[in-house]
Design a protein around this motif. Structure first.
Motif, PDB file in Angstrom:
ATOM      1  N   TYR A   1       0.842  -1.193   0.000  1.00  0.00           N
ATOM      2  CA  TYR A   1       0.000   0.000   0.000  1.00  0.00           C
ATOM      3  C   TYR A   1       0.875   1.240   0.000  1.00  0.00           C
ATOM      4  CZ  TYR A   1       1.087   0.265   5.001  1.00  0.00           C
ATOM      5  OH  TYR A   1       1.744   0.366   6.198  1.00  0.00           O
ATOM      6  N   GLU A   2       0.272   2.364  -0.361  1.00  0.00           N
ATOM      7  CA  GLU A   2       0.999   3.632  -0.420  1.00  0.00           C
ATOM      8  C   GLU A   2       0.642   4.510   0.771  1.00  0.00           C
ATOM      9  OE1 GLU A   2      -0.173   5.122  -4.269  1.00  0.00           O
ATOM     10  OE2 GLU A   2       1.732   4.470  -5.175  1.00  0.00           O
ATOM     11  N   SER A   3       1.608   5.340   1.160  1.00  0.00           N
ATOM     12  CA  SER A   3       1.362   6.284   2.251  1.00  0.00           C
ATOM     13  C   SER A   3       2.215   7.527   2.019  1.00  0.00           C
ATOM     14  CB  SER A   3       1.694   5.657   3.606  1.00  0.00           C
ATOM     15  OG  SER A   3       3.082   5.378   3.689  1.00  0.00           O
ATOM     16  N   TYR A   4       1.789   8.609   2.646  1.00  0.00           N
ATOM     17  CA  TYR A   4       2.569   9.842   2.567  1.00  0.00           C
ATOM     18  C   TYR A   4       3.696   9.807   3.604  1.00  0.00           C
ATOM     19  CZ  TYR A   4      -0.884  12.091  -0.460  1.00  0.00           C
ATOM     20  OH  TYR A   4      -1.702  12.424  -1.498  1.00  0.00           O
ATOM     21  N   SER A   5       4.796  10.438   3.260  1.00  0.00           N
ATOM     22  CA  SER A   5       5.910  10.603   4.193  1.00  0.00           C
ATOM     23  C   SER A   5       6.217  12.088   4.334  1.00  0.00           C
ATOM     24  CB  SER A   5       7.154   9.866   3.683  1.00  0.00           C
ATOM     25  OG  SER A   5       8.286  10.185   4.490  1.00  0.00           O
ATOM     26  N   LEU A   6       6.320  12.530   5.586  1.00  0.00           N
ATOM     27  CA  LEU A   6       6.671  13.923   5.861  1.00  0.00           C
ATOM     28  C   LEU A   6       8.167  14.120   6.093  1.00  0.00           C
ATOM     29  CD1 LEU A   6       3.709  14.760   8.261  1.00  0.00           C
ATOM     30  CD2 LEU A   6       4.032  15.675   5.968  1.00  0.00           C
TER      31      LEU A   6
END
Length: 235
Positions: free
Chosen positions: A94-99
């Motif tokens: 799955y994809e996720s945002y990274s800060l």
């Protein structure tokens, strides 16, 4: 719902936002739309949704789905946000945002600001150094003397405090000239002297050594006279 319940609800709804991000977002190159959208992404992530869609973001913003999508793309292009792939224990990807890119930019900005402050302090130290020398010499420094001072700082990397200590040593020795000071600095650097305390100890050792009278059948007044300061040029 009574007042106490409302306060409790407000407190439970807090999210963590770095103060530096709030006060420095303009310096980072973010506009208000990008800044608020980043905050909304952070809110979703802290609530467990690591990859909010533009539609989900648009529900809590005045921007449309398309506008949210455009701003997200700009944030990724400008290096404030990244998309990463992760894998669950079941093997599902799955994809996720990274800060992390945002935090890296903040860290780099802080490091740059610290460097600028240090440069400003060093610049002030150099200006003070020139003033101290002109005061001791009782005249403006010549271009050659200014160049020598600059060389001590930039090429030899002597600390301004060490240069001032060498200047005081030359004053006390009654040999106020740049050649004598340069020799002092050379001797100190050769012997690993890096601090004012080390310089004082090093000078004291030489003075004690010079003050020891030489054995002779008859000691003249010249032998009995204590030599107060080490002659660096004759080392």
């Amino acid at each position: 719902m009574n007042k106490e319940k409302l306060i409790e609800w407000f407190q439970e709804g807090n999210i963590s936002i770095p103060k530096l991000l709030i006060v420095k977002y303009k310096s980072l190159g973010l506009n208000e739309e990008e800044f608020v959208l980043l905050l909304q992404v952070m809110t979703f992530m802290q609530k467990g949704n690591s990859f909010p869609t533009p539609s989900e973001l648009a529900t809590i913003m005045t921007l449309s789905d398309t506008n949210c999508s455009d701003v997200l793309r700009k944030l990724i292009q400008k290096g404030f946000l990244a998309i990463k792939e992760e894998q669950e224990d079941t093997g599902l990807i799955y994809e996720s945002y990274s800060l992390n890119p945002l935090w890296d930019k903040i860290i780099q900005m802080l490091l740059f600001e610290d460097m600028k402050k240090e440069q400003a302090i060093n610049k002030k130290g150099e200006e003070d150094l020139y003033t101290v020398f002109e005061k001791e010499f009782g005249r403006p420094l010549s271009p050659f003397e200014i160049e020598t001072l600059t060389m001590w700082l930039d090429q030899d990397h002597h600390d301004p405090s060490i240069i001032k200590t060498a200047l005081r040593e030359s004053v006390m020795s009654g040999k106020l000239n740049f050649r004598y000071i340069d020799r002092i600095l050379f001797e100190w650097k050769k012997n690993g002297v890096r601090t004012i305390e080390q310089a004082q100890q090093h000078s004291q050792k030489f003075r004690q050594h010079q003050q020891k009278p030489k054995s002779a059948p008859e000691q003249t007044n010249e032998y009995k006279r204590a030599i107060p300061f080490y002659n660096w040029l004759e080392s």
